[in-house]
Scaffold this motif. Structure first.
Motif, mmCIF file in Angstrom:
data_model
loop_
_atom_site.group_PDB
_atom_site.id
_atom_site.type_symbol
_atom_site.label_atom_id
_atom_site.label_comp_id
_atom_site.label_asym_id
_atom_site.label_seq_id
_atom_site.Cartn_x
_atom_site.Cartn_y
_atom_site.Cartn_z
ATOM 1 N N ARG A 9 1.284 -6.303 -1.317
ATOM 2 C CA ARG A 9 -0.045 -6.158 -0.710
ATOM 3 C C ARG A 9 0.007 -5.148 0.439
ATOM 4 N NH1 ARG A 9 -2.657 -12.314 -0.463
ATOM 5 N NH2 ARG A 9 -2.257 -12.820 -2.656
ATOM 6 N N PHE A 10 1.040 -5.295 1.278
ATOM 7 C CA PHE A 10 1.125 -4.444 2.465
ATOM 8 C C PHE A 10 1.289 -2.971 2.098
ATOM 9 C CE2 PHE A 10 3.537 -2.177 5.674
ATOM 10 C CZ PHE A 10 2.768 -2.399 6.805
ATOM 11 N N PHE A 11 2.243 -2.659 1.243
ATOM 12 C CA PHE A 11 2.507 -1.251 0.939
ATOM 13 C C PHE A 11 1.405 -0.644 0.082
ATOM 14 C CE2 PHE A 11 6.860 -2.507 2.194
ATOM 15 C CZ PHE A 11 7.035 -1.560 3.196
ATOM 16 N N ASN A 12 0.697 -1.468 -0.721
ATOM 17 C CA ASN A 12 -0.490 -0.969 -1.410
ATOM 18 C C ASN A 12 -1.561 -0.566 -0.398
ATOM 19 O OD1 ASN A 12 0.359 -1.173 -4.091
ATOM 20 N ND2 ASN A 12 -0.282 -3.300 -4.276
ATOM 21 N N ARG A 13 -1.818 -1.439 0.563
ATOM 22 C CA ARG A 13 -2.840 -1.147 1.581
ATOM 23 C C ARG A 13 -2.430 0.040 2.444
ATOM 24 N NH1 ARG A 13 -5.590 0.321 5.006
ATOM 25 N NH2 ARG A 13 -7.137 -0.789 6.282
ATOM 26 N N LEU A 14 -1.139 0.173 2.723
ATOM 27 C CA LEU A 14 -0.652 1.284 3.548
ATOM 28 C C LEU A 14 -0.805 2.612 2.822
ATOM 29 C CD1 LEU A 14 0.869 1.624 6.351
ATOM 30 C CD2 LEU A 14 2.954 1.810 4.984
ATOM 31 N N PHE B 178 0.105 -11.618 -11.519
ATOM 32 C CA PHE B 178 0.604 -10.642 -10.552
ATOM 33 C C PHE B 178 -0.521 -9.807 -9.943
ATOM 34 C CE2 PHE B 178 4.635 -11.404 -12.859
ATOM 35 C CZ PHE B 178 5.436 -11.704 -11.756
ATOM 36 N N GLN B 179 -1.635 -9.668 -10.633
ATOM 37 C CA GLN B 179 -2.771 -8.947 -10.046
ATOM 38 C C GLN B 179 -3.252 -9.667 -8.787
ATOM 39 O OE1 GLN B 179 -4.537 -6.025 -11.303
ATOM 40 N NE2 GLN B 179 -2.630 -5.785 -12.454
ATOM 41 N N ALA B 180 -3.392 -10.981 -8.894
ATOM 42 C CA ALA B 180 -3.842 -11.759 -7.736
ATOM 43 C C ALA B 180 -2.785 -11.788 -6.648
ATOM 44 C CB ALA B 180 -4.187 -13.182 -8.171
ATOM 45 N N LEU B 181 -1.516 -11.814 -7.046
ATOM 46 C CA LEU B 181 -0.439 -11.902 -6.067
ATOM 47 C C LEU B 181 -0.237 -10.583 -5.330
ATOM 48 C CD1 LEU B 181 1.971 -13.452 -4.827
ATOM 49 C CD2 LEU B 181 3.351 -12.559 -6.718
ATOM 50 N N GLN B 182 -0.159 -9.482 -6.067
ATOM 51 C CA GLN B 182 0.245 -8.204 -5.484
ATOM 52 C C GLN B 182 -0.922 -7.365 -4.989
ATOM 53 O OE1 GLN B 182 2.682 -6.258 -8.424
ATOM 54 N NE2 GLN B 182 4.246 -7.843 -8.385
ATOM 55 N N ARG B 183 -2.114 -7.639 -5.472
ATOM 56 C CA ARG B 183 -3.344 -6.956 -5.067
ATOM 57 C C ARG B 183 -3.261 -5.432 -5.173
ATOM 58 N NH1 ARG B 183 -6.952 -9.759 -2.016
ATOM 59 N NH2 ARG B 183 -8.182 -7.854 -2.347
ATOM 60 N N PRO B 184 -3.056 -4.909 -6.372
ATOM 61 C CA PRO B 184 -3.031 -3.450 -6.529
ATOM 62 C C PRO B 184 -4.348 -2.789 -6.162
ATOM 63 C CG PRO B 184 -3.071 -4.557 -8.666
ATOM 64 C CD PRO B 184 -2.820 -5.612 -7.636
ATOM 65 N N ASP B 185 -5.445 -3.581 -6.109
ATOM 66 C CA ASP B 185 -6.735 -3.024 -5.714
ATOM 67 C C ASP B 185 -6.746 -2.541 -4.273
ATOM 68 O OD1 ASP B 185 -6.547 -6.034 -5.421
ATOM 69 O OD2 ASP B 185 -8.315 -5.656 -4.174
ATOM 70 N N LEU B 186 -5.777 -2.996 -3.478
ATOM 71 C CA LEU B 186 -5.700 -2.551 -2.083
ATOM 72 C C LEU B 186 -5.218 -1.102 -1.960
ATOM 73 C CD1 LEU B 186 -4.134 -5.780 -0.539
ATOM 74 C CD2 LEU B 186 -6.452 -4.920 -0.115
ATOM 75 N N LEU B 187 -4.617 -0.574 -3.030
ATOM 76 C CA LEU B 187 -4.179 0.822 -3.045
ATOM 77 C C LEU B 187 -5.381 1.691 -3.403
ATOM 78 C CD1 LEU B 187 -1.810 2.859 -2.903
ATOM 79 C CD2 LEU B 187 -1.457 2.449 -5.350
ATOM 80 N N LYS B 188 -5.891 2.428 -2.452
ATOM 81 C CA LYS B 188 -7.150 3.147 -2.648
ATOM 82 C C LYS B 188 -6.976 4.423 -3.464
ATOM 83 C CE LYS B 188 -9.226 0.003 -0.331
ATOM 84 N NZ LYS B 188 -9.898 -1.065 -1.099
#
Length: 680
Positions: free
Chosen positions: A131-136, A346-356
């Protein structure tokens, strides 16, 4: 958060977090708040009270005086290992400040995580960090160092990570352990095989080294490294030629069997023997044994997939049970992995949607090149659950990259590892015994919930906590970074797309600790597979479209033949990759790093058993102890274990290994290495 950690005395359920197929159910014995003994859980249907030496000695690792207790800041040169104590507030603020500066100057892609499966707890290996590195918006790491080549190859044949229930192999009559040192790396498959053996089962081991599993076998077949695909095709040649295939099964459950029948005619036993080093008589005997014995079961090992042709090896071996119809026989079939059954959301866990925006992707197998040649460069790494200075290939190039003064490196670990010695900030990590987490196995069918069984060691924090703190420091306000561990476990178990998880809830796991996935609602395997045809694909149109041979095909490894010996750096019995290599008790059990070499090769070089020898190629060198004998074929050299790269030693075998990528899955090619050896 549910926990046993505050209870000072008693016996509590736990689960092993090591990157091992067995994912054992454990019982932790505590006195005065500390673990004094770890045993196997006798109520666990697979573990059945039996665990390996690594885990029996785990308390020595958990309470090792060298374990990190608080955050550190580097005060010496990189690699020197000089640090001073700082607070968590200072550590988090330093990291966030540096990353904000790098993002402003070079963009978020100048930052990258480097991690693998040093802890198999799903939350702490691929949860809040993703989640963190996707958002970053950081550079993405391709985590392909272990099983990606084989996973890709198996997928082309079978559609996903699905195989035999290991508990059913007590009914097997023929076991083939192919490139799998199961005594050291999958011990409960050995205990199941032993039960079957008492009822007349035979055990065949095919490997490059007569290791503990080879010595345990009824029949050990030595093979030249990287030639396993050719042997499998030779077996197919005989199975078709002698009408030992199940034509009914092939017609109903496979595609491409007529094309395969014609294709394997070229792999006659004489040609295959010349490639593999396996005699013509042995090829015939093995093929006939496999074709005439039912149930027959193949345990597909990790080793051969670590070649240039590793994906094709697994793709080819996966075809064999279909030829003899073993998928419909209890105790028959194969296992490469079984992670598909218990795959969580894993979609709910890792949240790839946070990667813009899509960011660049970098192979962990080529981290040395990434740190020394990439343009635009990486300027920061966050390393956790891994020790790349020991485990990554082309080790001298990796060390060169980590030594860069302009590379801001953070390491989150239990110990001051070889990699941590090059860090700017070192953070103390919890062990799995201190965490709430969810575990699945990539071999058996059980899902485990783990509650913390001991209090935090020193000031250590879990990966989930660290990335939650970093998210706050970076100003990320999304709810995803506020979710508790319990909430994240509930999210990943809520997965309607995977019916095998039906009935496996957080509440049920709290009550029972582990639950077996339910396959009863699905068609009998392999009724409908997730391949394009829904069948076992002996001929793969997907591979054809990607420019790969659509039928199983042998291609030799790509290593230049400048050096005469094929070198394989296999696992040993008491370490797991670099884990335990710095713990005195485990090192004492393993004794010393050795190189196994054939008597004829040793005689040519004037090398005696027990001599110190230099092993070298153009990438580097290491110094090992010669183990001379008949445990490997002429032309082969095998080391065991990733030993701690202590100052003053040269025992880093990955100084020798290439960073080329495999034929499929972009996997590592550790074992496609050539070396020369000389007496010191």
């Amino acid at each position: 958060m549910a926990s046993y950690a505050t209870q000072k005395d008693g016996i509590f359920p736990s689960v092993c977090s090591l990157d091992c197929p067995d994912t054992c159910g454990l019982l932790v014995h505590k006195q005065d708040g500390k673990i004094v003994k770890i045993t196997g859980d006798p109520a666990h249907p697979v573990t059945q009270g039996v665990i390996c030496n690594k885990v029996r000695n785990m308390p020595a690792r958990l309470y090792d005086p060298k374990r990190l207790k608080y955050p550190l800041k580097r005060v010496g040169t990189k690699g020197e290992g000089k640090f001073e104590r700082i607070t968590w507030d200072e550590a988090i603020a330093t990291i966030a400040e540096k990353w904000k500066e790098l993002i402003a100057q070079h963009g978020a892609e100048s930052i990258m995580p480097y991690s693998f499966y040093g802890n198999m707890g799903i939350l702490n290996v691929e949860g809040m960090d993703r989640r963190f590195f996707n958002r970053l918006g950081a550079s993405q790491l391709e985590r392909t160092i272990c099983n990606s080549a084989g996973a890709a190859g198996y997928m082309y044949t079978m559609g996903g990570s699905y195989g035999t229930d290991p508990e059913e192999t007590i009914d097997t009559k023929l076991f083939i352990f192919w490139g799998c040192n199961a005594v050291s790396t999958n011990m409960h498959q050995v205990t199941l095989a032993e039960k079957a053996r008492k009822n007349g089962a035979k055990v065949v081991v095919i490997d490059v080294h007569k290791n503990q599993t080879g010595r345990w076998a009824d029949w050990f077949i030595p093979i030249l490294p990287g030639t396993d695909t050719a042997l499998a095709l030779g077996l197919m040649h005989i199975l078709f030629a002698e009408e030992l295939v199940d034509e009914t099964f092939l017609a109903e459950y496979t595609v491409g069997y007529e094309e395969l029948r014609e294709h394997v005619k070229q792999y006659n036993p004489a040609a295959v023997s010349a490639i593999t080093g396996v005699s013509v008589d042995d090829i015939y005997e093995l093929a006939r044994m496999y074709g005439r014995t039912s149930p027959s079961f193949i345990r597909i090992g990790n080793g051969p997939q670590h070649h240039d042709n590793g994906g094709m090896f697994v793709r080819t071996i996966a075809c064999l049970p279909a030829l003899t119809g073993q998928w419909h026989v209890r105790g028959g079939g194969a296992i490469k992995g079984n992670s598909g059954y218990a795959s969580v959301n894993f979609q709910a866990l890792q949240r790839p949607d946070l990667l813009k925006e899509k960011t660049r992707s970098i192979s962990m197998n080529q981290i040395g090149e990434a740190l020394t040649e990439l343009d635009p460069p990486l300027y920061s790494l966050f390393v956790y659950n891994s020790n790349p200075l020991v485990v990554a290939p082309n080790g001298n190039k990796v060390r060169e990259g980590f030594a860069r003064e302009d590379l801001f490196t953070v390491v989150h670990d239990l110990f001051l590892t070889e990699t941590a010695r090059y860090a700017d900030i070192v953070l103390p990590a919890t062990s799995s015994y201190e965490n709430l987490d969810l575990f699945t196995s990539y071999w058996h069918y059980f899902v485990h919930l783990h509650l913390p069984v001991i209090e935090r060691y020193g000031e250590s924090k879990s990966n989930v906590e660290v990335f939650r703190l970093l998210a706050e420091a970076m100003g990320f306000t999304e709810q995803a970074f506020k979710d508790t561990e319990e909430e994240m476990i509930r999210q990943m178990l809520d997965h309607p797309a995977n019916p095998y998880l039906d009935g496996i809830t957080y509440e049920a796991l709290l009550e029972r600790h582990f639950i077996k996935i339910d396959r009863s609602k699905k068609p009998k395997f392999p009724g409908k597979l997730p391949t394009p045809s829904g069948k076992i694909e002996l001929y793969s149109k997907r591979m054809e479209k990607k420019g790969l041979p659509p039928l199983p095909t042998y291609e030799p490894i790509k290593e230049d033949e400048k050096y005469p010996l094929l070198f394989v750096s296999a696992p040993n019995h008491n370490f797991l990759n670099s884990t335990f290599s710095n713990n005195a008790r485990h090192v004492a059990m393993e004794k010393t790093p050795r190189l196994h070499i054939h008597t004829d090769e040793a005689r040519k070089r004037g090398i005696e058993d027990g001599a110190k020898i230099r092993v070298y190629n153009d990438r580097g060198e290491c110094v090992l102890t010669a183990s001379v004998g008949e445990n490997v074929l002429p032309g082969v050299a095998v080391s065991q274990g990733l030993w701690a790269d202590e100052p003053g030693t040269k025992q880093l075998v990955n100084a020798l290994t290439p960073s080329r990528l495999s034929d499929m899955g972009r996997g590592a090619t550790f074992f496609s290495t050539r070396v020369e050896v000389e007496k010191l």
